[in-house]
Design a protein around this motif. Structure first.
Motif, PDB file in Angstrom:
ATOM      1  N   ARG A 186       0.832  -1.207   0.000  1.00 18.32           N
ATOM      2  CA  ARG A 186       0.000   0.000   0.000  1.00 18.32           C
ATOM      3  C   ARG A 186       0.869   1.261   0.000  1.00 18.32           C
ATOM      4  O   ARG A 186       0.530   2.268  -0.623  1.00 18.32           O
ATOM      5  CB  ARG A 186      -0.907   0.016   1.230  1.00 18.32           C
ATOM      6  CG  ARG A 186      -2.014  -1.025   1.234  1.00 18.32           C
ATOM      7  CD  ARG A 186      -2.730  -1.004   2.579  1.00 18.32           C
ATOM      8  NE  ARG A 186      -3.716  -2.059   2.701  1.00 18.32           N
ATOM      9  CZ  ARG A 186      -5.005  -1.922   2.397  1.00 18.32           C
ATOM     10  NH1 ARG A 186      -5.455  -0.771   1.941  1.00 18.32           N
ATOM     11  NH2 ARG A 186      -5.848  -2.933   2.554  1.00 18.32           N
ATOM     12  N   PHE A 187       1.979   1.192   0.708  1.00 17.42           N
ATOM     13  CA  PHE A 187       2.864   2.341   0.871  1.00 17.42           C
ATOM     14  C   PHE A 187       3.655   2.658  -0.401  1.00 17.42           C
ATOM     15  O   PHE A 187       3.804   3.821  -0.783  1.00 17.42           O
ATOM     16  CB  PHE A 187       3.813   2.066   2.042  1.00 17.42           C
ATOM     17  CG  PHE A 187       4.857   3.109   2.284  1.00 17.42           C
ATOM     18  CD1 PHE A 187       4.530   4.455   2.393  1.00 17.42           C
ATOM     19  CD2 PHE A 187       6.193   2.741   2.408  1.00 17.42           C
ATOM     20  CE1 PHE A 187       5.517   5.419   2.626  1.00 17.42           C
ATOM     21  CE2 PHE A 187       7.178   3.689   2.646  1.00 17.42           C
ATOM     22  CZ  PHE A 187       6.834   5.031   2.749  1.00 17.42           C
ATOM     23  N   LEU A 188       4.156   1.613  -1.074  1.00 18.54           N
ATOM     24  CA  LEU A 188       5.107   1.825  -2.159  1.00 18.54           C
ATOM     25  C   LEU A 188       4.558   1.606  -3.563  1.00 18.54           C
ATOM     26  O   LEU A 188       5.172   2.063  -4.533  1.00 18.54           O
ATOM     27  CB  LEU A 188       6.319   0.906  -1.969  1.00 18.54           C
ATOM     28  CG  LEU A 188       7.223   1.215  -0.771  1.00 18.54           C
ATOM     29  CD1 LEU A 188       8.272   0.126  -0.612  1.00 18.54           C
ATOM     30  CD2 LEU A 188       7.906   2.570  -0.948  1.00 18.54           C
ATOM     31  N   LEU A 189       3.441   0.901  -3.699  1.00 21.97           N
ATOM     32  CA  LEU A 189       2.994   0.500  -5.022  1.00 21.97           C
ATOM     33  C   LEU A 189       1.741   1.226  -5.483  1.00 21.97           C
ATOM     34  O   LEU A 189       0.881   1.600  -4.674  1.00 21.97           O
ATOM     35  CB  LEU A 189       2.709  -1.009  -5.051  1.00 21.97           C
ATOM     36  CG  LEU A 189       3.883  -1.949  -4.781  1.00 21.97           C
ATOM     37  CD1 LEU A 189       3.396  -3.386  -4.784  1.00 21.97           C
ATOM     38  CD2 LEU A 189       4.990  -1.749  -5.807  1.00 21.97           C
ATOM     39  N   GLU A 190       1.639   1.381  -6.795  1.00 22.72           N
ATOM     40  CA  GLU A 190       0.430   1.825  -7.468  1.00 22.72           C
ATOM     41  C   GLU A 190       0.019   0.720  -8.434  1.00 22.72           C
ATOM     42  O   GLU A 190       0.869  -0.032  -8.921  1.00 22.72           O
ATOM     43  CB  GLU A 190       0.679   3.122  -8.246  1.00 22.72           C
ATOM     44  CG  GLU A 190       1.017   4.330  -7.382  1.00 22.72           C
ATOM     45  CD  GLU A 190      -0.180   4.849  -6.594  1.00 22.72           C
ATOM     46  OE1 GLU A 190      -1.315   4.504  -6.965  1.00 22.72           O
ATOM     47  OE2 GLU A 190       0.032   5.590  -5.620  1.00 22.72           O
ATOM     48  N   PRO A 191      -1.287   0.583  -8.727  1.00 24.37           N
ATOM     49  CA  PRO A 191      -1.692  -0.414  -9.730  1.00 24.37           C
ATOM     50  C   PRO A 191      -0.905  -0.228 -11.026  1.00 24.37           C
ATOM     51  O   PRO A 191      -0.715   0.890 -11.505  1.00 24.37           O
ATOM     52  CB  PRO A 191      -3.177  -0.109  -9.928  1.00 24.37           C
ATOM     53  CG  PRO A 191      -3.617   0.477  -8.625  1.00 24.37           C
ATOM     54  CD  PRO A 191      -2.450   1.301  -8.153  1.00 24.37           C
ATOM     55  N   GLY A 192      -0.411  -1.343 -11.549  1.00 21.04           N
ATOM     56  CA  GLY A 192       0.378  -1.288 -12.771  1.00 21.04           C
ATOM     57  C   GLY A 192       1.874  -1.306 -12.543  1.00 21.04           C
ATOM     58  O   GLY A 192       2.648  -1.552 -13.478  1.00 21.04           O
TER      59      GLY A 192
END
Length: 463
Positions: A186-192
């Protein structure tokens, strides 16, 4: 007519899958009828009929002169619809559910935890009795944002033994190791975004990353760690944000990271924006500690996580994250936003059990039992033609190849009917290249019936 109907259903299934996995959100314009026909190598009339049927069901809507659009609201997230459709026997969620839902009569050599009798029940009971006499706040209040100070101090000292310098203020307690990875994602990632995983790796990593809707790239795993040439190529081609791995005892292979591979890995990571998540859940099973990436890196770009479900109790939901200070602050905010205050009870029980005078002796006994179970399991598997990929130095896992290029999913299906839950290789493999592998948990393979059922399944497959 029957073949035409099957083709129409295939188009409808493809569109439904993309809607269920949220690739097509409400308001998304579908590919034109001609484009979809070219992509699926079908006739325009077949695709048009499929679109019309979906429109009749209210799933999509036609706009004159514009095309077909997905109607709202967004479909509930269905993890099994994300990525390629897998046989249920190699779907990570299916494997987990079979192990978790099995009753006491079912044998579970494919599960990933110790039998109840091997866990630290005596220490848990002592900790619970002691806690029952504790101050009321320990029994009734929320924990502080970072979690139980005493347990964080203990973890800081424990990590120092492995060369990891993490003061208590750089440690965040979580409800589990899985929640630790979820918070980090949740902290480091975005969808894709792209995430690297070992191939093979712990299958729930695949399931969790599906929920975050990221692209996953598998890197072949060797007896010394990830294949460095393939790792370098993946860094250059995909610019991944995260790499999730085990440095100690690797799941499912039982291998251990070598110092040379660890240094090369961190050197490659230094030239990129990669963050490494190091899952250390099997630390207490090691006989000779493997290198820790967090120790070499100083928690600059490595995040170190773990939990106690494999050694104390699976019912004790308590894990931790060690990371750089500014990241811990943000992760603590995310923890509050998603689960508010953590529980005091689990952390207090964990601390009391870990510092109990019997824990060290308990783990010495577990390591001895695992070594004995490993030897017996290897011998019994070899007797029916199954060879280990390597002989692990410690731990509970054996990664084994089936003879004659057999399909592990088919073997698992046959054995399940006889009350034995297995873990087929492709459940662990992003590339689906482990078709003829099984992971065995030696602590759950002490019953001879496992091998009798497996031998019959192998004989049936060769008949």
């Amino acid at each position: 007519m029957e073949r035409s109907g099957t083709r129409i259903k295939a188009v409808m299934a493809e569109i439904r899958s993309r809607i269920a996995s949220r690739i097509y959100m409400p308001g998304t314009r579908l590919p034109s009828v001609r484009a979809q026909a070219r992509a699926m190598q079908l006739s325009v009339s077949t695709v048009l009929e499929a679109y019309e049927r979906l429109a009749a069901e209210g799933i999509i809507a036609s706009r004159r002169g514009s095309g077909f659009y997905v109607t709202g609201p967004a479909a509930p997230l269905a993890l099994t619809e994300i990525g390629p459709r897998l046989d249920r026997e190699v779907d990570p969620l299916w494997v987990s559910r079979q192990s978790l839902e099995a009753n006491a009569s079912v044998l579970k050599p494919g599960c990933g935890w110790l039998p109840p009798a091997w866990l630290y029940e005596a220490g848990m009971r002592r900790a619970l009795r002691s806690l029952a006499r504790a101050d009321a706040l320990e029994l009734t209040e929320y924990a502080t944002p970072l979690g139980h100070p005493g347990l964080r101090q203990y973890l800081s000292r424990r990590m120092a033994v492995s060369g990891i310098e993490a003061v208590p203020e750089r440690i965040l307690l979580t409800e589990s190791g899985t929640q630790a990875i979820d918070l980090i994602c949740r902290f480091l990632l975005e969808p894709g975004d792209t995430v690297l995983l070992d191939d093979p790796c712990y299958f729930n990593f695949h399931a969790l990353l599906k929920a975050h809707r990221v692209q996953v790239i598998g890197v072949p795993y060797s007896p010394n760690g990830p294949d460095m040439e393939k790792f370098d190529a993946a860094l250059r081609e995909h610019s991944p944000r995260l790499y999730i791995t085990n440095s100690g005892i690797h799941n499912p292979t039982g291998a251990a990271l070598s110092p040379v591979t660890a240094h090369r890995l961190l050197k490659l990571a230094d030239s990129s924006d990669l963050v490494i998540v190091e899952d250390d859940i099997f630390a207490d099973f090691e006989l000779s500690p493997a290198p820790r990436l967090a120790a070499f890196d100083g928690l600059a770009r490595v995040i170190h996580i773990g939990s106690f479900s494999k050694t104390i109790s699976a019912s004790l939901r308590c894990g931790y994250i060690a990371a750089r200070g500014d990241w811990i602050e943000s992760l603590a905010d995310l923890k509050i936003a998603t689960s508010f205050g953590g529980g005091r009870l689990a952390a207090d029980v964990a601390l009391r059990a870990l510092t109990d005078s019997g824990y060290r002796r308990h783990m010495e006994t577990v390591r001895l039992r695992l070594a004995e179970a490993m030897d017996k399991t290897v011998a019994r598997l070899k007797a029916i033609g199954i060879e280990p990929w390597l002989l692990p130095p410690a731990g509970m896992f054996l990664w084994c190849r089936l003879p004659h290029d057999m399909d592990a999913a088919a073997i698992a299906r046959t054995c399940l009917a006889d009350g034995v839950v297995l873990a087929p290789g492709n459940a662990f493999s992003q590339s689906l290249s482990a078709r003829d592998f099984l992971r065995f948990n030696v602590s759950q393979s002490t019953d001879r019936r496992v091998f009798d059922v497996l031998a019959r399944a192998l004989a049936s497959a060769q008949a």
